[in-house]
Write a protein that holds these residues in place. Structure first.
Motif, PDB file in Angstrom:
ATOM      1  N   GLU A 167       6.925   2.319  41.544  1.00  0.00           N
ATOM      2  CA  GLU A 167       6.309   1.209  42.126  1.00  0.00           C
ATOM      3  C   GLU A 167       5.223   1.401  43.030  1.00  0.00           C
ATOM      4  OE1 GLU A 167      10.238  -1.783  42.714  1.00  0.00           O
ATOM      5  OE2 GLU A 167       9.688  -0.498  44.353  1.00  0.00           O
TER       6      GLU A 167
ATOM      7  N   MET B  20       2.424   2.813  40.731  1.00  0.00           N
ATOM      8  CA  MET B  20       1.849   1.944  40.013  1.00  0.00           C
ATOM      9  C   MET B  20       0.698   0.910  40.923  1.00  0.00           C
ATOM     10  SD  MET B  20       4.344   0.328  37.129  1.00  0.00           S
ATOM     11  CE  MET B  20       3.030  -0.695  36.457  1.00  0.00           C
TER      12      MET B  20
ATOM     13  N   PRO C 284      -3.157   0.966  38.799  1.00  0.00           N
ATOM     14  CA  PRO C 284      -2.751  -0.284  38.205  1.00  0.00           C
ATOM     15  C   PRO C 284      -3.095   0.033  36.560  1.00  0.00           C
ATOM     16  CG  PRO C 284      -4.799  -0.819  39.431  1.00  0.00           C
ATOM     17  CD  PRO C 284      -3.999   0.622  39.849  1.00  0.00           C
TER      18      PRO C 284
ATOM     19  N   ILE D 155       8.497  -0.753  35.948  1.00  0.00           N
ATOM     20  CA  ILE D 155       7.263  -1.347  35.247  1.00  0.00           C
ATOM     21  C   ILE D 155       7.693  -2.718  34.941  1.00  0.00           C
ATOM     22  CG2 ILE D 155       6.233  -1.093  32.818  1.00  0.00           C
ATOM     23  CD1 ILE D 155       6.744   2.000  33.289  1.00  0.00           C
TER      24      ILE D 155
ATOM     25  N   SER E 172       7.111  -5.205  37.342  1.00  0.00           N
ATOM     26  CA  SER E 172       5.507  -5.524  37.702  1.00  0.00           C
ATOM     27  C   SER E 172       5.079  -6.467  36.262  1.00  0.00           C
ATOM     28  CB  SER E 172       4.743  -4.220  37.474  1.00  0.00           C
ATOM     29  OG  SER E 172       4.843  -3.771  36.270  1.00  0.00           O
TER      30      SER E 172
ATOM     31  N   LYS F  17       4.353  -5.477  33.237  1.00  0.00           N
ATOM     32  CA  LYS F  17       3.448  -4.611  32.485  1.00  0.00           C
ATOM     33  C   LYS F  17       4.200  -4.010  31.386  1.00  0.00           C
ATOM     34  CE  LYS F  17      -0.104  -3.642  35.873  1.00  0.00           C
ATOM     35  NZ  LYS F  17      -0.826  -2.574  36.646  1.00  0.00           N
TER      36      LYS F  17
END
Length: 305
Positions: free
Chosen positions: A209, A212, A216, A236, A239, A241
């Protein structure tokens, strides 16, 4: 204190046997034809990791085939506890020690104590930095690290931006997997960040976390084990993504995650086989046979395809 007591006892026994350098009779391994009532002392770094549970199961199953007793202790990823655990095993008079070190440097002192007492030592998955070890039974971690980097390059092309989640600092597997990975990645990939998450799923989630947020535009993740990889996937997914994650071990949860389309790949070891090979090596050592110093268990890259 336990370690001091053990060494003092050994020293006094040496003095009482005419200053002989021979270890006391209770500490001598059974050899040759006298291989009845063999007891294996097995020290595992942590049984909170499915990989090491499978490794333990492999040891116990193979030991049972040879009518050997196995005493299993769990270090709970605490190197000081592991040293005390192994001291206790030696005081119980085990015939051979199988050790999966939590820390390759920290375990060295008790390995040397076992050497003094004439108790053979075999390490599993991770080595000891010092002391005499009859054999290290492990996968080729350097090769596995290279396999992961080569797969990421194949998947995303050169200069892909990668985050590396490292294992426990001081563990030989951490050093070796990182070494192999960087042999390829330093030439072909762009490692934008790396940080230890101690081979732990929850730490893998938390570290991922944070990394990232700072990176990004990351395109892939290599984790030194599946537990960290599975934690990274949770981060992930939260997020929103879609970033490929490659783990290392091939544990059951990882294989299920690959089948579900979450984890991209894992460099799969065979932990039960590592345990079996370690017991076979121990049996050979106790018979006075020569064994290879490095006994390798095969690796394979597992993907959904």
């Amino acid at each position: 204190m336990k370690k001091l007591t053990l060494l003092l006892a050994a020293f006094l026994l040496v003095l009482t046997t005419g200053c002989s350098l021979e270890p006391p009779s209770w500490a001598k391994p059974k050899t040759g034809g006298d291989l009845n009532d063999i007891t294996i002392g097995l020290s595992i770094s942590t049984l909170n990791n499915p990989f090491f549970v499978s490794l333990k199961d492999g040891v116990v199953a193979e030991a049972n085939k040879h009518n050997m007793e196995t005493i299993v202790v769990d270090a709970q990823n605490d190197s000081a506890k592991q040293s005390n655990d192994v001291d206790d095993l030696m005081q119980k008079g085990v015939d051979v020690l199988l050790i999966n070190p939590a820390d390759s440097a920290a375990i060295s002192t008790v390995v040397q104590s076992a050497n003094t007492l004439g108790i053979p030592v075999i390490t599993l998955d991770r080595s000891a930095d010092q002391g005499k070890v009859e054999a290290l039974v492990a996968s080729d971690n350097v090769k596995g690290g290279r396999m992961a980097a080569e797969y990421i390059e194949q998947l995303l092309g050169k200069d892909a931006k990668v985050i590396e989640l490292e294992g426990t600092a001081g563990a030989s597997a951490t050093r070796e997997r990182g070494q192999g990975f960087h042999e390829v990645a330093d030439e072909s990939l762009n490692v934008v960040a790396k940080q230890t998450a101690d081979f732990d799923r929850t730490k893998g989630l938390n570290v991922m976390e944070n990394l990232m947020q700072a990176n990004p535009d990351v395109q892939a993740v290599f984790a030194h084990n599946d537990e960290m990889a599975l934690g990274a996937i949770e981060a992930i997914q939260s997020s929103g993504k879609d970033v490929p994650v490659i783990g290392f071990d091939g544990n059951e949860d990882a294989l299920k995650s690959i089948e579900a389309g979450k984890l991209t790949a894992t460099v799969a070891q065979q932990p039960e086989l590592i345990g079996q090979l370690a017991v076979q090596a121990a049996y050979d050592v106790l018979q006075g046979k020569a064994v290879e110093q490095n006994i390798a268990a095969p690796l394979k890259l597992v993907t959904k395809e």
